[in-house]
Design a protein around this motif. Structure first.
Motif, PDB file in Angstrom:
ATOM      1  N   THR A 249      50.849  39.856  41.368  1.00 11.77           N
ATOM      2  CA  THR A 249      50.199  39.695  40.067  1.00 11.77           C
ATOM      3  C   THR A 249      48.768  40.229  40.112  1.00 11.77           C
ATOM      4  N   ARG A 250      48.144  40.242  38.931  1.00 18.38           N
ATOM      5  CA  ARG A 250      46.748  40.687  38.756  1.00 18.38           C
ATOM      6  C   ARG A 250      46.532  42.123  39.231  1.00 18.38           C
ATOM      7  N   MET A 251      47.567  42.926  39.112  1.00 15.78           N
ATOM      8  CA  MET A 251      47.393  44.325  39.483  1.00 15.78           C
ATOM      9  C   MET A 251      46.701  45.093  38.351  1.00 15.78           C
ATOM     10  N   ASP A 252      46.350  44.380  37.287  1.00 15.93           N
ATOM     11  CA  ASP A 252      45.524  44.972  36.223  1.00 15.93           C
ATOM     12  C   ASP A 252      44.048  44.868  36.604  1.00 15.93           C
ATOM     13  N   GLY A 253      43.755  44.168  37.694  1.00 13.33           N
ATOM     14  CA  GLY A 253      42.353  43.969  38.088  1.00 13.33           C
ATOM     15  C   GLY A 253      41.784  45.181  38.803  1.00 13.33           C
ATOM     16  N   ASP A 254      40.627  44.963  39.416  1.00 12.32           N
ATOM     17  CA  ASP A 254      39.902  46.066  40.051  1.00 12.32           C
ATOM     18  C   ASP A 254      40.457  46.468  41.403  1.00 12.32           C
ATOM     19  N   GLY A 255      41.347  45.655  41.952  1.00 10.51           N
ATOM     20  CA  GLY A 255      41.810  45.903  43.313  1.00 10.51           C
ATOM     21  C   GLY A 255      42.457  47.272  43.444  1.00 10.51           C
ATOM     22  N   ARG A 256      42.429  47.767  44.665  1.00 11.19           N
ATOM     23  CA  ARG A 256      42.982  49.099  44.880  1.00 11.19           C
ATOM     24  C   ARG A 256      44.446  49.051  45.297  1.00 11.19           C
TER      25      ARG A 256
END
Ligand code: GDP
Length: 297
Positions: A249-256
């Motif tokens: 989840t939260r792959m919409d965030g800033d993570g690469r």
């Protein structure tokens, strides 16, 4: 924010003498940059190291193609190798849910997005595959979590098992199983309780639930932004419960997205879906190409 890997590599190769084939030294120098890029993308050190070693063997001695620069060529080799690691066997996003009613067990730590993902996946199965889905919350310690699933169910038009106060997770599971059979459901999804950290009681509870239904799929839902922690969580759950796949989840965030590579390399489990936001439609099939592009920047 991050320097693009292609740019970084073209700098490296500008300093090198152009030859007919990628020499060991050229490749070594280039892969030092690749390793840094992987670490910046939150790939764990041992995984980055192994990956770079494998690519080095593959790249050394390859003829330099005229149409692209040596830098671009190394990027392409790295890109293809990333996809090789990231893609699991079979169709991405495919679930074993024939033979109704098929139980799907959703596991993970609290706050990782388990309840949201349960509802998103139910909606997807209903809309895209025409499945009749029943959802049940097993989180007896947090009445709010049970309510949350019921509210999401109403929102997306998917049934939830009525909440009965005082029942334990195994009793709820048995009721869900019976209800799924009698009600003619294709799939029933069990949203297990999450904890802030992995603890013995949680694991025993999930084991007991698992043994009641023998899940067709056991999906671990983890926050993709937590990097190494996500990988440890997956190892732990796989050891105790046995997982069939992962939802990041939260792959919409800033993570690469480096957690995806570590996850695949360390656990060998397929990443089936990625969560891309809070909305009920923000769940997509995992696409290795997209993540590889993101890791390379
Ligand atoms: P649980 O404790 O694991 O069941 O977690 P929840 O499903 O309650 O999710 C915790 C929070 O994360 C909620 O505010 C969700 O809306 C949010 N969330 C879940 N998945 C995603 C995602 O893919 N992207 C974003 N941005 N937020 C998410």
């Amino acid at each position: 924010m991050f320097e693009n890997l292609s740019e970084r590599l073209s700098g490296v190769f500008d300093r090198l003498t152009k030859q007919g084939a990628l020499s060991e030294d050229d490749v070594k120098t280039a892969l030092r940059e690749v390793r840094v890029a992987l670490l910046e993308a939150d790939v764990s050190l041992p995984v980055a190291r192994d990956f770079v070693k494998a690519v080095q063997e593959q790249a050394t001695g390859q003829a330099v193609t005229k149409s692209i620069t040596p830098g671009q060529q190394v990027v392409k080799i790295v890109h293809d190798a990333l996809i090789d690691v990231l893609k699991g066997e079979g169709e991405p996003g495919a679930l074993k849910i024939d033979n109704p009613p098929a139980p799907i067990l959703m596991v993970g730590l609290q706050g990782g997005g388990k309840t949201t993902t349960t509802a998103k996946l139910a909606k997807r199965l209903k809309e895209r595959e025409g499945k009749r889905v029943l959802m049940a919350s097993l989180d007896v310690n947090r009445p709010a979590a049970m309510e949350q699933l019921a509210i999401l169910g109403q929102q997306i038009g998917v049934d939830t098992l009525p909440i009965v106060k005082g029942e334990d997770p195994v009793a709820i599971t048995k009721r869900a199983k019976t209800q799924a059979g009698l009600g003619g459901y294709d799939v029933y999804m069990l949203d297990t309780a999450g904890r802030l950290s992995i603890d013995e009681e949680l694991m025993q509870q999930v084991e007991a639930v698992r043994d009641v239904v023998t899940p067709r799929e056991t999906l671990l839902v983890v926050d993709g932004l937590t990097g190494q922690d996500a990988v440890h969580t997956a190892e732990n759950f796989d050891e105790r419960i046995g997982i069939s796949g992962v939802v990041l989840t939260r792959m919409d965030g800033d993570g690469r997205g480096g957690a995806a590579l570590s996850m695949r390399a360390v656990t060998g489990k397929p990443i089936k879906f990625v969560g891309l936001g809070e909305k009920m439609d923000a769940l997509e099939t995992f696409e290795p190409e997209r993540i590889a592009g993101r890791i390379l920047g």
